[in-house]
Design a protein around this motif. Structure first.
Motif, short mmCIF file in Angstrom:
data_model
loop_
_atom_site.label_atom_id
_atom_site.label_comp_id
_atom_site.label_asym_id
_atom_site.label_seq_id
_atom_site.Cartn_x
_atom_site.Cartn_y
_atom_site.Cartn_z
N ARG A 76 46.38 16.37 24.35
CA ARG A 76 47.54 16.37 23.46
C ARG A 76 47.77 14.98 22.84
NH1 ARG A 76 49.80 19.81 27.79
NH2 ARG A 76 49.61 21.94 27.02
N CYS A 79 45.19 14.65 20.18
CA CYS A 79 45.60 15.54 19.10
C CYS A 79 46.61 14.85 18.18
CB CYS A 79 46.19 16.82 19.70
SG CYS A 79 46.72 18.05 18.52
N ALA A 98 45.06 19.04 13.86
CA ALA A 98 44.45 19.16 15.19
C ALA A 98 45.29 20.09 16.04
CB ALA A 98 44.33 17.79 15.85
N ARG A 99 44.64 20.72 17.00
CA ARG A 99 45.35 21.56 17.96
C ARG A 99 44.62 21.52 19.29
NH1 ARG A 99 43.06 26.82 18.62
NH2 ARG A 99 41.48 27.27 17.08
N VAL A 100 45.35 21.89 20.34
CA VAL A 100 44.80 21.92 21.70
C VAL A 100 44.95 23.32 22.23
CG1 VAL A 100 45.09 21.08 24.06
CG2 VAL A 100 45.31 19.50 22.14
N LEU A 109 40.01 20.44 22.38
CA LEU A 109 40.55 19.82 21.18
C LEU A 109 39.81 20.36 19.96
CD1 LEU A 109 42.31 17.61 19.77
CD2 LEU A 109 40.35 16.08 20.06
#
Length: 118
Positions: A76, A79, A98-100, A109
């Protein structure tokens, strides 16, 4: 010899640690010694963010799996750094999203190039 020192020397000598040793690590020395134990037993995740950014630019708009982190917190943080452009590979700020995704094997990621930065 302190408990911390004894456990540290056991780690450096590749001697196995039992559950009681692990409890001592947590109770007496918390994060510092746990980091040492993790460093000894777990290989660190390395991501080539420059290559990931190049690939994401080439597939504009498509999500790209960069790496899987063992820690969701680390994923995170990275991210957030991708989105804000703090990582130079993902500059200017706003060009990348971006996302997790937290899975059984770790925190994945993903990045994508959106090209709206200033």
């Amino acid at each position: 010899m302190s408990a911390r020192r004894a456990i540290y020397e056991a780690l450096m000598a590749d001697q196995p640690l039992g559950p009681l040793d692990a409890a001592v690590l947590v109770d007496q020395h918390h994060a510092e010694v746990l980091r040492e134990a993790r460093a000894k037993g777990v290989e660190a995740t390395h991501a080539d963010h420059a290559a990931a950014a190049r690939q994401a630019r080439a597939r504009s708009g498509g999500w790209l799996h960069v790496t899987t982190y063992k820690s969701a917190h680390t994923a995170r943080c990275i991210c957030s750094q991708v989105r804000s452009g703090c990582l130079t590979s993902y500059q200017p700020a706003g060009d990348f999203d971006a996302r997790v995704s937290v899975e059984e094997d770790g925190a994945r990621l993903y990045v994508r190039y959106v090209g709206r930065g200033q």
